[in-house]
Design a protein around this motif. Structure first.
Motif, PDB file in Angstrom:
ATOM      1  N   GLN A 289      29.757  -0.421  -7.617  1.00  0.00           N
ATOM      2  CA  GLN A 289      29.115   0.328  -6.165  1.00  0.00           C
ATOM      3  C   GLN A 289      30.021  -0.481  -5.488  1.00  0.00           C
ATOM      4  OE1 GLN A 289      25.645   2.163  -5.951  1.00  0.00           O
ATOM      5  NE2 GLN A 289      24.848   0.758  -5.520  1.00  0.00           N
ATOM      6  N   SER A 290      29.914  -1.374  -4.434  1.00  0.00           N
ATOM      7  CA  SER A 290      29.624  -1.872  -3.324  1.00  0.00           C
ATOM      8  C   SER A 290      31.249  -2.511  -3.543  1.00  0.00           C
ATOM      9  CB  SER A 290      29.141  -3.060  -3.311  1.00  0.00           C
ATOM     10  OG  SER A 290      29.619  -3.918  -4.084  1.00  0.00           O
TER      11      SER A 290
ATOM     12  N   VAL B  93      33.497   0.036  -3.189  1.00  0.00           N
ATOM     13  CA  VAL B  93      34.355   0.943  -2.761  1.00  0.00           C
ATOM     14  C   VAL B  93      34.846   0.078  -0.890  1.00  0.00           C
ATOM     15  CG1 VAL B  93      34.835   3.342  -1.734  1.00  0.00           C
ATOM     16  CG2 VAL B  93      33.550   2.330  -4.138  1.00  0.00           C
ATOM     17  N   ASN B  94      33.492  -0.976  -0.271  1.00  0.00           N
ATOM     18  CA  ASN B  94      33.605  -0.944   0.799  1.00  0.00           C
ATOM     19  C   ASN B  94      33.983  -2.268   1.189  1.00  0.00           C
ATOM     20  OD1 ASN B  94      32.557   1.428   1.555  1.00  0.00           O
ATOM     21  ND2 ASN B  94      30.667   0.708   0.992  1.00  0.00           N
ATOM     22  N   LEU B  95      35.087  -3.440   0.286  1.00  0.00           N
ATOM     23  CA  LEU B  95      35.263  -4.798   0.061  1.00  0.00           C
ATOM     24  C   LEU B  95      35.536  -4.542   1.132  1.00  0.00           C
ATOM     25  CD1 LEU B  95      34.628  -6.989  -1.566  1.00  0.00           C
ATOM     26  CD2 LEU B  95      37.334  -6.435  -3.081  1.00  0.00           C
ATOM     27  N   ASP B  96      36.961  -4.025   1.899  1.00  0.00           N
ATOM     28  CA  ASP B  96      37.504  -5.128   2.874  1.00  0.00           C
ATOM     29  C   ASP B  96      36.360  -4.883   4.204  1.00  0.00           C
ATOM     30  OD1 ASP B  96      40.043  -4.679   1.796  1.00  0.00           O
ATOM     31  OD2 ASP B  96      40.584  -2.765   2.191  1.00  0.00           O
ATOM     32  N   ILE B  97      34.774  -4.084   4.550  1.00  0.00           N
ATOM     33  CA  ILE B  97      34.001  -4.217   5.213  1.00  0.00           C
ATOM     34  C   ILE B  97      33.637  -4.841   5.595  1.00  0.00           C
ATOM     35  CG2 ILE B  97      32.848  -2.962   6.388  1.00  0.00           C
ATOM     36  CD1 ILE B  97      33.761   0.134   5.945  1.00  0.00           C
ATOM     37  N   ILE B  98      32.932  -5.844   3.912  1.00  0.00           N
ATOM     38  CA  ILE B  98      31.836  -6.584   3.757  1.00  0.00           C
ATOM     39  C   ILE B  98      32.558  -8.353   4.436  1.00  0.00           C
ATOM     40  CG2 ILE B  98      31.179  -8.202   2.406  1.00  0.00           C
ATOM     41  CD1 ILE B  98      30.476  -5.404   0.443  1.00  0.00           C
ATOM     42  N   LYS B  99      33.827  -7.830   3.604  1.00  0.00           N
ATOM     43  CA  LYS B  99      35.040  -9.352   4.353  1.00  0.00           C
ATOM     44  C   LYS B  99      35.025  -9.390   5.258  1.00  0.00           C
ATOM     45  CE  LYS B  99      38.195  -9.532   0.054  1.00  0.00           C
ATOM     46  NZ  LYS B  99      39.470  -8.914  -0.633  1.00  0.00           N
TER      47      LYS B  99
END
Length: 243
Positions: free
Chosen positions: A219-220, A222-228
């Motif tokens: 589920q995380s 989806v926000n992979l770009d924000i995490i990077k």
């Protein structure tokens, strides 16, 4: 013997329900406005607070009900009783979805918000027992092919520690039985996953197949770009501190 719904502003009674037997426990789900109640007659009743009427009635427990809870989406109600059973009720279809029986009655239970883990406490046991929701990990969409419905399934409590497994010969036998059951379940789930993968071939070799993985693992993404971006920002701040 009865439940009243009050208007907070006017202080007047909006609706009132009388059952005829004392209530043991009530549980309200704010999302769908449903109120689940258990009384001494061992009947689980579900009321619609907004419409002010009884919408569901469930029967099945044979002894005092100890606890009940809603699932996060409000579609399931889980209840436990001193008869040693844990029952899952489907509010939408108004049927018992599944039921299992344990040797030690459940005193309280709680379902995680993601509906992947169930926590229970039991009579004569100090500790919290965790159960996995196999419907979320098997990738099966048809509940009827997996759950037992009206049938009550006998299950063993999860093991607490390796020391408890070898305390006496009787416990050793129970451990062997449990490991055998787990091995059979593991083999059946593995074969089922293979069948599902065969039915749904990989679109691209480098892509990740998400349907057979627990929700917590993908589920995380989806926000992979924000995490990077957050990782890069924190790394740059740490670099400037060192300089």
């Amino acid at each position: 013997m009865h439940i009243k719904v009050w208007n907070f502003k006017s202080g007047e009674v909006k609706s009132r329900w009388s059952v005829g037997s004392p209530f043991v426990k009530i549980q309200f789900h704010r999302g769908n406005g449903l109120l689940a109640t258990i009384s001494d007659d061992l009947v689980l009743r579900v009321y619609d607070v907004i419409a002010a009427r009884l919408v569901r009635t469930f029967r099945g427990h044979n002894d005092r009900v100890t606890d009940l809870c809603f699932s996060e989406d409000g579609k399931w109600i889980l209840s436990s009783a001193m008869d040693g059973t844990i029952r899952i009720w489907d509010v939408v279809s108004a049927k018992q979805l599944d039921a299992m029986h344990v040797a030690e009655p459940v005193t309280s239970l709680s379902l995680s918000p993601t509906m992947d883990m169930l926590a229970t406490t039991h009579v004569g046991h100090i500790g919290i027992y965790l159960w996995g929701n196999r419907l979320l990990y098997s990738g099966i969409l048809d509940y009827g092919s997996v759950v037992s419905g009206e049938k009550v399934v006998e299950v063993l409590l999860p093991m607490v520690s390796s020391a408890d497994e070898h305390s006496n010969n009787n416990e050793d036998e129970e451990c062997i039985k449990e490991s055998t059951v787990q091995e059979i379940q593991k083999n059946s789930e593995t074969s089922l996953e293979g069948e599902l993968l065969g039915m749904c071939p990989q679109i691209m070799p480098d892509m990740v197949t998400l349907s057979l993985l627990p929700k917590a693992q993908w589920q995380s993404l989806v926000n992979l770009d924000i995490i990077k971006l957050i990782i890069c920002y924190n790394s740059s701040k740490a670099y400037h501190r060192l300089k």
